[in-house]
Design a protein around this motif. Structure first.
Motif, mmCIF file in Angstrom:
data_model
loop_
_atom_site.group_PDB
_atom_site.id
_atom_site.type_symbol
_atom_site.label_atom_id
_atom_site.label_comp_id
_atom_site.label_asym_id
_atom_site.label_seq_id
_atom_site.Cartn_x
_atom_site.Cartn_y
_atom_site.Cartn_z
ATOM 1 N N CYS A 107 0.840 -1.211 0.000
ATOM 2 C CA CYS A 107 0.000 0.000 0.000
ATOM 3 C C CYS A 107 0.868 1.252 0.000
ATOM 4 C CB CYS A 107 -0.952 0.001 1.194
ATOM 5 S SG CYS A 107 -0.179 0.503 2.744
ATOM 6 N N CYS B 39 3.535 3.035 4.814
ATOM 7 C CA CYS B 39 4.668 3.027 5.735
ATOM 8 C C CYS B 39 5.990 3.317 5.028
ATOM 9 C CB CYS B 39 4.785 1.670 6.419
ATOM 10 S SG CYS B 39 5.317 0.363 5.260
ATOM 11 N N CYS C 127 4.910 -1.902 9.504
ATOM 12 C CA CYS C 127 4.341 -2.168 8.177
ATOM 13 C C CYS C 127 3.251 -3.199 8.370
ATOM 14 C CB CYS C 127 5.396 -2.694 7.219
ATOM 15 S SG CYS C 127 4.659 -3.134 5.632
ATOM 16 N N CYS D 62 1.169 -4.401 5.818
ATOM 17 C CA CYS D 62 0.756 -5.284 4.729
ATOM 18 C C CYS D 62 1.883 -5.994 3.990
ATOM 19 C CB CYS D 62 -0.184 -4.574 3.753
ATOM 20 S SG CYS D 62 0.410 -3.053 3.068
#
Ligand SMILES: Cc1cc2nc3c(=O)[nH]c(=O)nc-3n(C[C@H](O)[C@H](O)[C@H](O)COP(=O)(O)OP(=O)(O)OC[C@H]3O[C@@H](n4cnc5c(N)ncnc54)[C@H](O)[C@@H]3O)c2cc1C
Ligand code: FES
Ligand code: FES
Length: 496
Positions: A121, A124, A156, A158
């Motif tokens: 995504c 982060c 993080c 994902c």
């Protein structure tokens, strides 16, 4: 010089100057409660730096701050969300937008993140890149452990950390100003010139909020005495949350971080003298060198961006019952030098607290330095932090033990805990149960029983009272096992 100019030169500046990604910025009478993150995102529209938690926990807002250090400069990762803008006077900030080269080429860390598929995504990612930039700038070819430590403050949710750690190991920024082609390493904004421009006391006259940032200890002590209601601001890693989470104003701030005398750390023949404004990163280096048993405890204290600005004076001044430094410092026999105007007094740290986040400081007084006695030959130390996560978590219980055994018997015992009472506290009954006894299972079991006289812990979201009591007892037993080869392993599973 005309008398008007001379007067102007004497007056402290009411503006601050900082460099962001190579560009100098002068800000007139900034709001002293404004964070660096708000300035970057809302004023400069540098929205690459993200806001996740607004409390120093997730690392999405990580930037790198460069400041003068000795004859050179030093760059460290910092959480912009709780860093107050005014404290950046005379410093250089690099955000993720400042990393890529002017020709658009990615910074080696950014390129490695792409090559290792270390982002999904992407929320982060800027913070992770900045933490790794700070690491690879100071530490060429970091080890896996160094990478893991550097990322302790970056969450993080994902991607998972394997590709991120791979990217860090693969990125070669060439160490201090090595082959990295970023705007930052080209040094076209000279922090030295900036610092020259920023020399001297700062006093901001924002209509609603007052802020002083003196440069000398004498001036700091005078201002503290004259403005006892002003809050001493050190790294702001506790105070910053008052603004970002409690949404409260801090109408008068007295910043300690520009006083070089208060950032000094020096060994004498008898003790380590730590200026109250020395950062935890700077303090832990000589402390762990001298007491290697503290290595894991120091590593698990917050995260690098928090330790880079948070101070030891701030940890003690805040006086949280779950603060991690106080139990350890108490077992080492630490004292505090307190100062009010020109007057100083020295008191043992274990006499500093009078109740929940209350202490013996009188109006106008502050912690000037922290004195840690040097190791006594033959003494053994243990420091343990119990929390739900290994990294970047608040202690449910923090335990510290210092003993010396002469002829098989305990000749010295200092034991202290955090998380067990309203204040960090020595375990005096436990110490008494051990003194003069043979350092053995029997004595330690008596000490474990005595801990129930020392503490009546409470339930909260971190742990139940029963868990706290039991884990405190078992930590003492663990310390016995670690300091002897003969301890019989019988971990206590219910209260002794
Ligand atoms: C994400 C995160 C993780 C953290 N993890 C930990 C952790 O693992 N363990 C832990 O113990 N703490 C932790 N903390 C708390 C905090 O980082 C520490 O307490 C830190 O040492 C505070 O120092 P500071 O310089 O930032 O203090 P500040 O926030 O500037 O000040 C804290 C308090 O101390 C007072 N003060 C500061 N200096 C002086 C002085 N010289 N004399 C008198 N009073 C003074 C201030 O007025 C204020 O009341 C964490 C905080 C965050 C945000
Ligand atoms: S926004 Fe989470 S650490 Fe700053
Ligand atoms: S890439 Fe999504 S949170 Fe890290």
């Amino acid at each position: 010089m005309s008398s008007q100019l001379a007067e102007a030169a004497r007056r402290p500046p009411t503006s601050i100057t900082l460099v962001v990604n190579g560009e100098p910025h002068q800000i007139d009478s900034p709001d002293s409660n404004k964070t660096l993150l708000a300035y970057l995102r809302e004023t400069l529209c540098l929205t690459g730096t993200k806001e996740g938690c607004a409390e120093g926990d997730c690392g999405a807002c990580t930037v790198v701050v460069t400041e003068r250090h000795g004859n050179g400069t030093r760059s460290r990762a910092v959480n912009a969300c709780i860093q107050l803008l005014a404290t950046l006077h005379g410093k250089e900030v690099t955000t993720v937008e400042g990393l890529a080269g002017r020709d658009g080429s990615l910074h080696p860390v950014q390129q490695a993140m792409v090559d290792c598929h270390a982002s999904q995504c992407g929320f982060c990612t800027p913070g992770i890149v900045m933490s790794l930039h700070a690491l690879t700038t100071s530490t060429p070819n970091p080890t896996r452990t160094q990478v893991e430590c550097a990322l302790a403050g970056n969450l993080c949710r994902c991607t998972g950390y394997r590709p991120i750690v791979d990217a860090a190991l693969q990125a070669d920024a060439g160490g201090e100003n090595g082959n990295c082609s970023s705007a930052w390493t080209q040094k076209d904004a000279c922090p030295r010139g900036l610092e020259e421009a920023a020399r001297g006391r700062v006093a901001l006259d924002h209509p609603a909020r007052r802020y002083w940032a003196p440069e000398t200890l004498g001036e700091f002590a005078d201002l503290r005495a004259v403005h006892p209601d002003a809050v001493v601001l050190a790294g702001g890693t506790d105070l910053g949350l008052t603004i970002t989470k409690k949404r409260q104003d801090l109408p008068a701030l007295l910043y300690i971080g520009r006083v070089a005398e208060l950032r000094r750390i020096a060994f004498s023949k008898t003790h380590l003298e730590i200026g109250a404004a020395a950062t935890l990163t700077d303090v832990f280096e000589p402390l762990v060198d001298h007491f290697p048993e503290l290595a894991e405890w120091a590593r698990r204290f917050a995260s690098p961006p928090i330790r880079n600005v948070g101070t030891l004076g701030g940890n003690i001044g805040n006086g949280s019952p779950i603060g991690d430094s106080m139990p350890v410092l108490m077992t080492l026999g630490t004292s505090l030098v307190l100062r009010c105007g020109p007057e100083r007094r020295e008191i043992p740290l274990d006499e500093f607290y009078t109740g929940y986040q209350r202490n013996v400081l009188v109006p106008g007084e502050f912690i000037e330095s922290i004195r840690v006695p040097l190791r006594v030959a033959g003494s053994r130390l243990g420091a343990y932090k119990i929390s739900k996560r290994f990294d970047q978590d608040i202690s449910a219980v923090c335990a510290a033990f210092s003993i010396r055994v002469d002829g098989g018997r305990v000749a010295h015992a200092k034991i202290a805990f955090g998380g067990m009472a309203a204040v960090p506290k020595r375990a005096l009954h436990c110490e008494a149960a051990l003194m003069g006894e043979i350092w053995s299972n029997d004595a330690v079991h008596a000490g474990m029983r005595a801990l129930t006289q020392d503490f009546q812990p409470i339930d909260d979201m971190r742990a139940t009272k029963g868990y706290r009591q039991l884990v405190a007892q078992n930590l003492l037993y663990k310390f016995l096992l670690e300091t002897t080869t003969a301890g019989r392993i019988s971990v206590v599973t219910s209260e002794v």
